[in-house]
Design an enzyme around this catalytic site. Structure first.
Site, mmCIF file in Angstrom:
data_model
loop_
_atom_site.group_PDB
_atom_site.id
_atom_site.type_symbol
_atom_site.label_atom_id
_atom_site.label_comp_id
_atom_site.label_asym_id
_atom_site.label_seq_id
_atom_site.Cartn_x
_atom_site.Cartn_y
_atom_site.Cartn_z
ATOM 1 N N LEU A 42 0.818 -1.220 0.000
ATOM 2 C CA LEU A 42 0.000 0.000 0.000
ATOM 3 C C LEU A 42 0.847 1.264 0.000
ATOM 4 C CD1 LEU A 42 -2.763 -0.946 2.623
ATOM 5 C CD2 LEU A 42 -2.998 -0.878 0.137
ATOM 6 N N GLY A 43 2.021 1.210 0.628
ATOM 7 C CA GLY A 43 2.864 2.405 0.694
ATOM 8 C C GLY A 43 4.176 2.093 1.375
ATOM 9 N N LYS A 44 5.110 3.043 1.229
ATOM 10 C CA LYS A 44 6.447 2.832 1.772
ATOM 11 C C LYS A 44 6.998 4.161 2.252
ATOM 12 C CE LYS A 44 9.231 0.145 -0.536
ATOM 13 N NZ LYS A 44 10.178 -0.377 -1.568
ATOM 14 N N THR A 72 3.914 -0.585 4.275
ATOM 15 C CA THR A 72 2.542 -0.930 4.626
ATOM 16 C C THR A 72 1.952 -1.848 3.569
ATOM 17 O OG1 THR A 72 2.301 1.243 5.686
ATOM 18 C CG2 THR A 72 0.286 0.017 5.242
ATOM 19 N N LYS A 115 1.927 -3.402 8.992
ATOM 20 C CA LYS A 115 3.037 -2.453 8.895
ATOM 21 C C LYS A 115 4.315 -3.156 9.312
ATOM 22 C CE LYS A 115 0.645 1.932 9.368
ATOM 23 N NZ LYS A 115 0.508 3.169 10.136
ATOM 24 N N ASP A 170 2.654 13.604 11.528
ATOM 25 C CA ASP A 170 2.591 13.458 10.069
ATOM 26 C C ASP A 170 1.178 13.715 9.556
ATOM 27 O OD1 ASP A 170 3.643 13.101 7.573
ATOM 28 O OD2 ASP A 170 3.721 10.907 7.662
#
Length: 500
Positions: free
Chosen positions: A19-21, A27, A44, A147
């Site tokens: 999903l993301g980095k 993730t 995660k 964040d």
């Protein structure tokens, strides 16, 4: 770090896709094969910045990292009790890698939403209020998100906003030994949204407020605002945000400008301060000016004939027939609005003090005759569970005005000075503002304190009439203050004095 897509972790979590980095973690979307419906979840995989050589040469490092991992997991578990923060389902270590298993939030992140259409001002205000209520809870848990940005805000299909990807897990990615090779600070956050103090590795709670201000502007215009950099130091570039040209109202511009102050000391110090500003003018209905009909100017003759007098009365009668339905419609509208506003509310009447106030039907109340505090009645919220240690409450107090105090300003100053000089180190005053109570000029004071080990937030609203001071006080656990705030405001707005 190699991709783990297609693998099964802990014998149950099948990794579907990435999903993301980030520098802190990767993730993944996963399926929990131990559930009958293969429930989706988010995995995660953390990326600690410790070399394999360091782990072998200094075994204590890994032990320290394990303890930090468990501490962070406990914090995430606590945060996940909030309805708009993902739950932490599980956490584990496998092959010298740490993993968090979190609730998968279905919806569209704000960044993708804004690419389709930007938000108008009313939608931006609603976004701010929703996220500020979440941040109020988060900060009361002693956590800074670090964040806040559009891609970390997900809108569910029901329109609610969920805050994801807490920066606290990035603690696990920081070097935990003190060798000279370690960098002095590691900047966490996203460039463009991160405030100067966080860029220098010194975040504060209101660092999240700065990032939320930037997020609000992005949601409105579809891009980040222009900034004027005043410092050449890349870690302390002080940004003066240019809000000129943005089509915000003066009120919202003022709030955003204070949220985006480069110096954190000049910024709002808490989420609740901004919520108070945003909600100050709620429940105020502005009506158009009344119709005023002026007949054309004519010279008045010495005598008015009977026919002309009859004609004048006919005109008045016609105008009354035209205006009365409009007035009746307005009265029906107001009656309907009040009925809807106070649906499921009961009316409390106290004839001794000639006061009335509405309260939720599922709340209880206790009438008092306290000669010390002057409390007349206290309304209690229902217990949410057996573990609920404090019932949020709204109390009404009536006091005699002393001879040395004759005005609202004098009494307000006395209360503020008394709180400011209080030796209780846990007491903090947030704000004081002018308002209305029982349609009279009033003051509202917001402060926090600790009582019997419980963090409380208290809002006192008071007014003066006929040598008496009338005080309506909302008291709540700090973590639940926002949850019951709307109900408390309705009660305060319904307060009225009769036969005085």
């Amino acid at each position: 770090m190699k991709s783990i897509v297609g693998k099964i972790l802990r014998g149950r979590y099948f990794i579907v896709r990435e999903l993301g980095k980030s520098n802190a973690s990767i993730t993944y979307l996963a399926e929990d094969r131990s559930k009958s419906e293969h429930q989706q979840c988010v995995i995660k995989q953390l990326q600690p910045q410790i070399s394999s050589f360091s782990l072998k040469s200094e075994p204590q490092l890994w032990h320290n990292l394990e303890k930090l991992f468990i501490t962070e997991a406990i914090t995430l578990k606590r945060l996940g009790k909030h309805p708009y923060i993902p739950q932490l389902f599980d956490y584990f270590e496998q092959e010298k890698q740490f993993y968090f298993v979190e609730e998968f939030i279905e919806g569209q992140n704000l960044e993708a939403e804004v690419q389709e259409h930007t938000l108008n001002e009313a939608e931006v205000i609603e976004l701010l209020k929703n996220v500020l209520k979440i941040l109020d809870f988060v900060h009361q848990q002693g956590v800074i998100h670090r964040d806040i940005r559009p891609s970390n805000l997900i809108r569910r299909s029901d329109g609610s906003i969920v805050l994801i990807d807490f920066g606290l897990i990035k603690n696990l990615t920081l070097p935990i030994n003190n060798s000279p090779a370690d960098p002095p600070t590691v900047v966490l956050g996203t460039l463009g949204y991160t405030p100067p103090e966080q860029m220098e590795g010194n975040p504060h709670y209101n660092s999240d407020i700065y990032a939320l201000g930037k997020t609000a502007i992005f949601a409105f215009i579809g891009s980040l605002p222009n900034s004027n950099l005043i410092s050449a130091n890349p870690l302390s570039q002080v940004e003066k945000i240019d809000l000129a040209g943005l089509d915000f109202s003066t009120r919202l511009t003022t709030i955003l400008r204070k949220m985006l102050e480069p110096n954190y000391r000049d910024r709002y110090q808490s989420a609740v301060e901004i919520l108070t500003e945003l909600e100050r003018e709620e429940n105020v209905i502005t009506l158009p000016p009344p119709f005023i009909v002026s007949p054309p100017y004519t010279e008045i003759p010495p005598r008015i004939s009977k026919n002309k007098q009859q004609l004048a009365w006919k005109k008045i009668l016609v105008w009354m027939l035209l205006i009365l339905p409009f007035i009746g419609a307005l009265l029906l509208l107001f009656a309907g609005l009040e009925k809807n506003l106070y649906r499921n509310f009961a009316l409390y009447i106290n004839n001794q003090y000639n006061l009335e106030i509405r309260y939720p039907e599922n709340w209880s109340f206790e009438e008092l005759e306290d000669p010390i505090t002057g409390e007349v009645v206290v309304f209690y919220s229902p217990l949410e569970s057996e573990a609920d240690i404090f019932q949020e409450k709204v109390s009404v107090t009536v006091e005699e005005l002393t001879e040395d105090l004759s005005t609202l300003d004098e009494y307000s100053e006395r209360i503020t000075d008394s709180l400011a000089s209080n030796k209780d180190a846990t007491l903090s005053i947030y704000s004081q503002q002018k308002t209305k109570l029982a349609q009279l000029p009033a003051r509202s004071l917001l402060y926090s304190r600790i009582e019997n080990g419980i963090n409380l937030r208290q809002m006192e609203t008071f007014t003066i009439k006929n040598d008496k001071i009338y005080i309506v006080t909302y008291t709540a656990e700090r973590a639940k203050y926002s949850k019951f705030l709307d109900t408390a405001k309705k009660m305060i707005n319904s307060f009225s004095l009769t036969k005085i």
